[in-house]
Design a protein around this motif. Structure first.
Motif, PDB file in Angstrom:
ATOM      1  N   THR A   7     -43.105  12.787  13.276  1.00 43.53           N
ATOM      2  CA  THR A   7     -43.070  13.632  12.082  1.00 43.53           C
ATOM      3  C   THR A   7     -41.643  14.014  11.694  1.00 43.53           C
ATOM      4  O   THR A   7     -40.836  14.368  12.546  1.00 43.53           O
ATOM      5  CB  THR A   7     -43.866  14.923  12.333  1.00 43.53           C
ATOM      6  OG1 THR A   7     -43.405  15.510  13.566  1.00 43.53           O
ATOM      7  CG2 THR A   7     -45.340  14.624  12.462  1.00 43.53           C
ATOM      8  N   PRO A   8     -41.339  13.965  10.403  1.00 43.57           N
ATOM      9  CA  PRO A   8     -40.007  14.392   9.961  1.00 43.57           C
ATOM     10  C   PRO A   8     -39.848  15.900  10.157  1.00 43.57           C
ATOM     11  O   PRO A   8     -40.837  16.644  10.133  1.00 43.57           O
ATOM     12  CB  PRO A   8     -39.993  14.029   8.479  1.00 43.57           C
ATOM     13  CG  PRO A   8     -41.421  13.934   8.075  1.00 43.57           C
ATOM     14  CD  PRO A   8     -42.186  13.525   9.298  1.00 43.57           C
ATOM     15  N   THR A   9     -38.617  16.352  10.347  1.00 38.06           N
ATOM     16  CA  THR A   9     -38.371  17.791  10.480  1.00 38.06           C
ATOM     17  C   THR A   9     -37.693  18.355   9.241  1.00 38.06           C
ATOM     18  O   THR A   9     -37.366  19.534   9.200  1.00 38.06           O
ATOM     19  CB  THR A   9     -37.496  18.087  11.716  1.00 38.06           C
ATOM     20  OG1 THR A   9     -36.276  17.346  11.601  1.00 38.06           O
ATOM     21  CG2 THR A   9     -38.204  17.709  13.002  1.00 38.06           C
ATOM     22  N   ARG A  12     -49.277  23.824  14.458  1.00 34.77           N
ATOM     23  CA  ARG A  12     -48.703  22.510  14.724  1.00 34.77           C
ATOM     24  C   ARG A  12     -47.412  22.670  15.535  1.00 34.77           C
ATOM     25  O   ARG A  12     -46.716  23.679  15.434  1.00 34.77           O
ATOM     26  CB  ARG A  12     -48.395  21.807  13.394  1.00 34.77           C
ATOM     27  CG  ARG A  12     -47.773  20.433  13.516  1.00 34.77           C
ATOM     28  CD  ARG A  12     -47.589  19.806  12.141  1.00 34.77           C
ATOM     29  NE  ARG A  12     -46.839  20.666  11.244  1.00 34.77           N
ATOM     30  CZ  ARG A  12     -45.512  20.765  11.231  1.00 34.77           C
ATOM     31  NH1 ARG A  12     -44.781  20.056  12.070  1.00 34.77           N
ATOM     32  NH2 ARG A  12     -44.911  21.582  10.398  1.00 34.77           N
ATOM     33  N   GLY A  13     -47.088  21.661  16.310  1.00 35.20           N
ATOM     34  CA  GLY A  13     -45.838  21.688  17.048  1.00 35.20           C
ATOM     35  C   GLY A  13     -45.843  20.674  18.163  1.00 35.20           C
ATOM     36  O   GLY A  13     -46.783  19.880  18.291  1.00 35.20           O
ATOM     37  N   GLY A  24     -39.904  24.521  18.464  1.00 33.81           N
ATOM     38  CA  GLY A  24     -40.943  23.711  19.091  1.00 33.81           C
ATOM     39  C   GLY A  24     -42.279  23.735  18.369  1.00 33.81           C
ATOM     40  O   GLY A  24     -43.102  22.851  18.567  1.00 33.81           O
ATOM     41  N   SER A  25     -42.498  24.754  17.558  1.00 32.44           N
ATOM     42  CA  SER A  25     -43.782  24.843  16.863  1.00 32.44           C
ATOM     43  C   SER A  25     -43.607  25.671  15.600  1.00 32.44           C
ATOM     44  O   SER A  25     -42.592  26.358  15.423  1.00 32.44           O
ATOM     45  CB  SER A  25     -44.828  25.500  17.765  1.00 32.44           C
ATOM     46  OG  SER A  25     -44.517  26.878  17.920  1.00 32.44           O
ATOM     47  N   VAL A  26     -44.630  25.613  14.769  1.00 32.09           N
ATOM     48  CA  VAL A  26     -44.629  26.416  13.547  1.00 32.09           C
ATOM     49  C   VAL A  26     -44.586  27.901  13.908  1.00 32.09           C
ATOM     50  O   VAL A  26     -43.912  28.695  13.261  1.00 32.09           O
ATOM     51  CB  VAL A  26     -45.875  26.091  12.700  1.00 32.09           C
ATOM     52  CG1 VAL A  26     -45.984  27.010  11.496  1.00 32.09           C
ATOM     53  CG2 VAL A  26     -45.851  24.629  12.263  1.00 32.09           C
ATOM     54  N   ILE A  27     -45.294  28.249  14.990  1.00 28.98           N
ATOM     55  CA  ILE A  27     -45.305  29.648  15.432  1.00 28.98           C
ATOM     56  C   ILE A  27     -43.914  30.087  15.882  1.00 28.98           C
ATOM     57  O   ILE A  27     -43.430  31.159  15.500  1.00 28.98           O
ATOM     58  CB  ILE A  27     -46.304  29.833  16.610  1.00 28.98           C
ATOM     59  CG1 ILE A  27     -47.722  29.528  16.155  1.00 28.98           C
ATOM     60  CG2 ILE A  27     -46.171  31.210  17.233  1.00 28.98           C
ATOM     61  CD1 ILE A  27     -48.466  30.673  15.555  1.00 28.98           C
ATOM     62  N   GLU A  57     -37.874  21.995  10.569  1.00 24.33           N
ATOM     63  CA  GLU A  57     -39.308  22.187  10.854  1.00 24.33           C
ATOM     64  C   GLU A  57     -39.590  21.728  12.290  1.00 24.33           C
ATOM     65  O   GLU A  57     -38.828  20.950  12.865  1.00 24.33           O
ATOM     66  CB  GLU A  57     -40.152  21.353   9.883  1.00 24.33           C
ATOM     67  CG  GLU A  57     -39.984  21.726   8.415  1.00 24.33           C
ATOM     68  CD  GLU A  57     -40.481  23.131   8.110  1.00 24.33           C
ATOM     69  OE1 GLU A  57     -41.494  23.554   8.701  1.00 24.33           O
ATOM     70  OE2 GLU A  57     -39.835  23.810   7.282  1.00 24.33           O
ATOM     71  N   ALA A  58     -40.707  22.180  12.840  1.00 21.40           N
ATOM     72  CA  ALA A  58     -41.055  21.886  14.233  1.00 21.40           C
ATOM     73  C   ALA A  58     -41.305  20.393  14.482  1.00 21.40           C
ATOM     74  O   ALA A  58     -41.832  19.687  13.614  1.00 21.40           O
ATOM     75  CB  ALA A  58     -42.302  22.676  14.619  1.00 21.40           C
TER      76      ALA A  58
END
Ligand code: SF4
Lengths: 191, 469
Positions: free
Chosen positions: B66-68, B110-111, B376-379, B402-403
Motif C-alpha cells: 500500500t502507498p503511504t 488498518r495498519g 504503524g497504523s491509522v490509530i 499514512e500507515a
C-alpha cells in the motif's frame, strides 16, 4: 514439483554465508499473485544491475541449472523473510537441492514442501564441497544419502513426513483434512 | 513435570501429538493475513474447492503493497504499480469471498499487521498466532506463541485452522540490569542479536526473562520480540503480567466483563515453572549498554554508537564493509546519512514516535537529508496527531505519511536510491532491502531522529540542548 529421485547433478557453489531471502528474491518482485515464473528474479540483484544489464561481478555467472542444479552455499542459507517465493524462485530457476552446513528454519520448511531438497551436510563434506565447484553429486532421498564423486558420501536428515510427501507426491493438506474429526473434537473440548 | 511457558502454550494447542512419522497437529487461535503472502494460498484453496474453516479466527489487513502518500476519499490510492494494486484487490476479493474481517482502506484499524493485532486486542496471552510473515514473533510480547509461516502453510491454516509442526527447541535469554538514559528496547534487542548471532536462535523459541524485560512497557516488549527472527529464532515470547493485562483491557477484541476476569486468571498462570529446562540459556546485563547501531548487512552487526567498526572476521564481513562503504576502525558516529526512515512493525508505535519527536523538536533536518515518518497504523497516526507529533516532524522538515510497511521492505514505491545511507528503525539491513544498492543502518527511533537532524550518525545524548519553545 520435481518428483524423480534419486537424481544426479553437478554442484554450483556460492561462497557466502547468511544468504537471506531478500537476496534470493528481492521484495519488489513479491507483488505477484501467482507462484509461476519467478526464476527470472532469482538472485536478481546479484545478476543484474540497476539498468537490468548483466553484472560483471555476478557470482552466478556460468551457472547453468540444467547441469548444475545442486546449490552449495555457506552457513545459514535462507535467513530472513519467510517468503515462500524464495524456494519457488530457486526451483523455477532450475535448482533441485540446496546443500549447506546450516539452513534457516522457515526457508528449510518452505523448501522441503516444494521439493527443493534442503540438505544439511556435515562440516567435512560441506567444506570439501565449498572447495570443489562442479562436483558430481548423487542424491537419494529414499536412503537419505548424498554421494559425492571423489569424496565420502554422507547421510542427511529430513523430517520423515516431508520425505513421505515428496516420495509419494502427496499433499500434506490431505493429511490435515483426514484429521478433521480430531480437530473438531479439540475445538469442542475447548469451547 | 515442570514446563516452560512455551511448552505450556504448545501442549495446550496440540490436537495430535507428534509421532516418528508425523509432526504434531497444532491448533491456531489467530491467523493474520496480508496481501503479499496470501494470494497463492487462497488460489490453492479455491482450486481444491475448500472453504476457509474459521473466518472468525482470521484477520486480514493491507500493509506491504500500500502507498503511504495521502489521497482524498473517493480517489483511488496512488499505488506504485498495477501489480501492487492487483495484490490489494485480490485480498479484498479473497476476504469478501471467504467472509474474513479485512482492515482495508476504509477501516479505522488498518495498519501493519503486527501493529494492529495487539492494538485491536486480538493478540492475547497463551494464544497460538501465525501469519505468512517472519515478524509474527512480535505478538510473543503478550505471552503468545507466534511465528511466521510460508504460503503453503497459510493455505493449511485457512483450510483447517491447524498446522503441521515439529516441536522447536527452547532457549532462555535472561536480561538483567537497567537501561541507561536514551537506551530503548531496540538497543537491547540489537545487542542481544549481536551477542548470539544471526543464527543464534535457529530451531529455538526464545523466552525473554529478567528485570530489564519486566520493566519494559508493551511497546518495548513488542520491539524486542519482533526481532527474534533476526537471530534466526522461530519465535520469541515474554510471560504476561500486569503490564500486559493493563494494555489489553478494554480493547475491541479483548474479553470483557466476567470473561475478562476468567481470562486474566488463566493468563496469570502462563509463566515458566521455576525449574523449567531450556535447551539453551544466555545471560546479558544491560547496565552499561549504549544506543546500538549496525555497521554491516546483517542484523547481528550492532555496535555501541560511540564504538569503532570492528575488523572483519570473515569474508562476509569484508564484503559487508565494502557494500556499506565503511572502514574497519572508523567511528560509526559521524558517518554521513542521506535518508532516515522511522517506521515498521519494529518501531512505529506511539512511544517510538514520541521518542523520535522529542529529539526532532525545535531542530531542522538539513537539506541533504530526507526523512520519512510512517506510523504503524491509522490509530497510531491519529494518536500522534492528537499529541501534535506530526507538527513536530513537519516543522523539522520530515514527511509525515499514512500507515504501512513503507521503506521497511520497499515494495510500495517508498525506497532509497542506490548508494544512499539510510538510518532506519526497521529490522533488516540486508543488501538492497530498502532499494537496490541502499546501505541500511538499523537504529532506535531516537538515534534515527538524531541522524535526521544532524545528517550523520549521532548519539542523541550528544545533541546540544535546544531551548524548547
Ligand atoms: S513493517 Fe517490515 S517487517 Fe514489519 S510486516 Fe511490514 S515489511 Fe514485514
Amino acid at each position: 514439483m520435481p518428483e524423480t529421485y534419486p537424481f544426479s547433478s553437478r554442484s554450483f557453489v556460492l561462497h557466502q554465508e547468511n544468504i537471506d531471502t531478500d537476496q534470493i528474491i528481492p521484495a519488489r518482485f513479491l507483488t505477484t499473485t501467482s507462484q509461476a515464473g519467478l526464476g527470472r528474479y532469482a538472485f536478481h540483484d546479484w545478476r543484474f544491475d540497476g539498468n537490468g544489464m548483466p553484472r560483471n561481478d555476478n557470482p552466478l555467472s556460468g551457472c547453468d541449472p540444467h547441469t548444475t542444479s545442486i546449490l552449495v552455499t555457506g552457513r545459514n542459507f535462507g535467513c530472513g523473510s519467510s517468503r515462500e517465493h524464495a524456494p519457488w524462485a530457486l526451483l523455477d530457476f532450475g535448482f533441485r537441492a540446496v546443500i549447506s552446513n546450516e539452513i534457516a528454519d522457515i526457508f528449510h520448511s518452505n523448501a522441503a514442501k516444494n521439493g527443493l531438497l534442503p540438505i544439511i551436510a556435515p562440516q567435512s563434506a560441506h567444506a570439501w564441497l565449498m572447495e570443489h565447484p562442479g562436483a558430481g553429486i548423487h542424491i537419494d532421498l529414499e536412503s537419505q544419502t548424498v554421494e559425492i564423486d571423489g569424496f565420502d558420501s554422507f547421510h542427511f536428515d529430513i523430517e520423515p513426513f516431508a520425505k513421505h510427501c515428496l516420495i509419494e507426491n502427496t499433499d500434506p493438506l490431505g493429511f490435515l483434512i483426514s484429521k478433521m474429526d480430531e480437530i473438531k473434537r479439540y475445538e469442542e473440548a475447548r469451547a | 513435570m515442570s514446563r516452560s511457558l512455551f511448552e505450556k502454550v504448545w501442549d495446550e494447542h496440540q490436537v495430535c501429538a507428534e509421532t516418528d512419522d508425523t509432526p504434531a497437529i497444532l491448533y491456531i487461535d489467530l491467523h493474520l493475513v496480508h496481501e503479499v503472502t496470501s494470494p497463492q494460498a487462497f488460489s490453492a484453496l479455491d482450486a481444491k474447492g475448500l472453504k476457509v474453516r474459521r473466518p472468525d479466527r482470521t484477520l486480514a489487513t493491507i500493509d506491504h503493497s500500500t502507498p503511504t502518500l495521502p489521497f482524498h476519499k473517493g480517489m483511488s490510492p496512488p499505488y506504485a504499480s498495477d501489480a501492487n494494486a492487483a495484490q490489494v484487490e485480490r485480498l479484498y476479493a479473497n476476504t469478501a469471498h471467504h467472509r474474513i474481517e479485512l482492515h482495508g482502506w476504509e477501516s479505522p484499524h488498518r495498519g501493519v499487521v503486527h501493529v494492529i493485532g495487539p492494538e485491536l486486542g486480538a493478540t492475547q496471552p497463551g494464544m497460538t498466532i501465525v501469519c505468512g510473515d517472519s515478524h509474527t514473533a512480535t505478538h510473543g510480547a503478550f505471552g503468545a506463541l507466534a511465528f511466521g509461516i510460508g504460503t503453503t502453510e497459510v493455505g493449511h491454516v485457512l483450510a483447517t485452522q491447524c498446522l503441521l509442526q515439529r516441536k522447536p527447541k527452547s532457549m532462555r535469554i535472561h536480561v538483567s540490569g537497567q537501561p541507561g538514559p536514551g537506551v530503548s528496547a531496540k538497543d537491547i534487542i540489537l545487542a542481544i542479536i549481536a551477542r548470539i548471532g544471526i543464527d543464534g536462535g535457529t530451531g529455538h523459541v526464545i523466552e525473554y526473562t529478567g528485570e530489564a524485560i519486566e520493566a519494559l512497557d508493551m511497546e518495548g516488549r513488542m520491539t524486542l520480540c519482533n526481532m527474534s527472527i533476526e537471530a534466526g529464532a522461530r519465535a520469541g515470547l515474554i510471560a504476561p503480567d500486569q503490564t500486559t493485562f493493563d494494555y489489553l483491557q478494554g480493547r475491541p477484541h479483548a474479553p470483557s466483563g466476567a470473561e475478562w476476569d476468567e481470562a486474566v486468571a488463566h493468563w496469570s498462570d502462563l509463566r515458566s515453572d521455576p525449574d523449567a529446562q531450556f535447551d539453551k540459556m544466555v545471560e546479558i546485563n544491560i547496565d552499561a549498554l549504549k544506543p546500538v547501531v549496525t555497521w554491516g548487512t546483517a542484523p547481528d552487526t550492532g555496535i555501541a554508537i560511540d564504538a569503532q567498526i570492528p575488523p572483519p572476521k570473515t569474508a562476509s564481513d569484508a564484503k559487508a564493509l565494502d557494500y556499506m562503504q565503511l572502514q574497519a576502525g572508523q567511528d560509526i558516529a559521524g558517518a554521513k546519512v542521506d535518508r532516515v526512515f522511522i517506521g515498521s512493525c519494529t518501531n512505529s508505535r506511539l512511544n517510538d514516535l514520541r521518542a523520535a519527536a522529542s529529539v526532532m523538536k525545535g531542530r531542522r533536518i538539513p537539506a541533504s537529508v530526507t526523512a520519512l515518518v510512517v506510523p504503524g497504523s491509522v490509530i497510531v497516526k491519529r494518536q500522534a496527531e492528537d499529541e501534535g507529533l506530526d507538527k513536530v516532524f513537519k516543522a523539522a522538515g520530515a514527511e509525515w505519511r499514512e500507515a504501512g510497511c513503507s521503506m521497511c521492505i520497499a515494495m510500495n514505491g517508498d525506497k532509497g536510491a542506490p548508494g544512499e545511507l539510510i538510518v532506519s528503525t526497521s529490522n533488516r539491513n540486508f543488501e538492497g532491502r530498502q532499494g537496490p544498492g541502499v546501505r541500511t543502518v538499523l537504529a532506535s527511533p531516537a538515534v534515527a531522529a538524531a541522524a535526521a537532524v544532524t545528517g550523520q550518525i549521532t548519539d542523541p545524548a550528544k545533541l546540544k540542548q535546544v531551548a524548547h519553545a
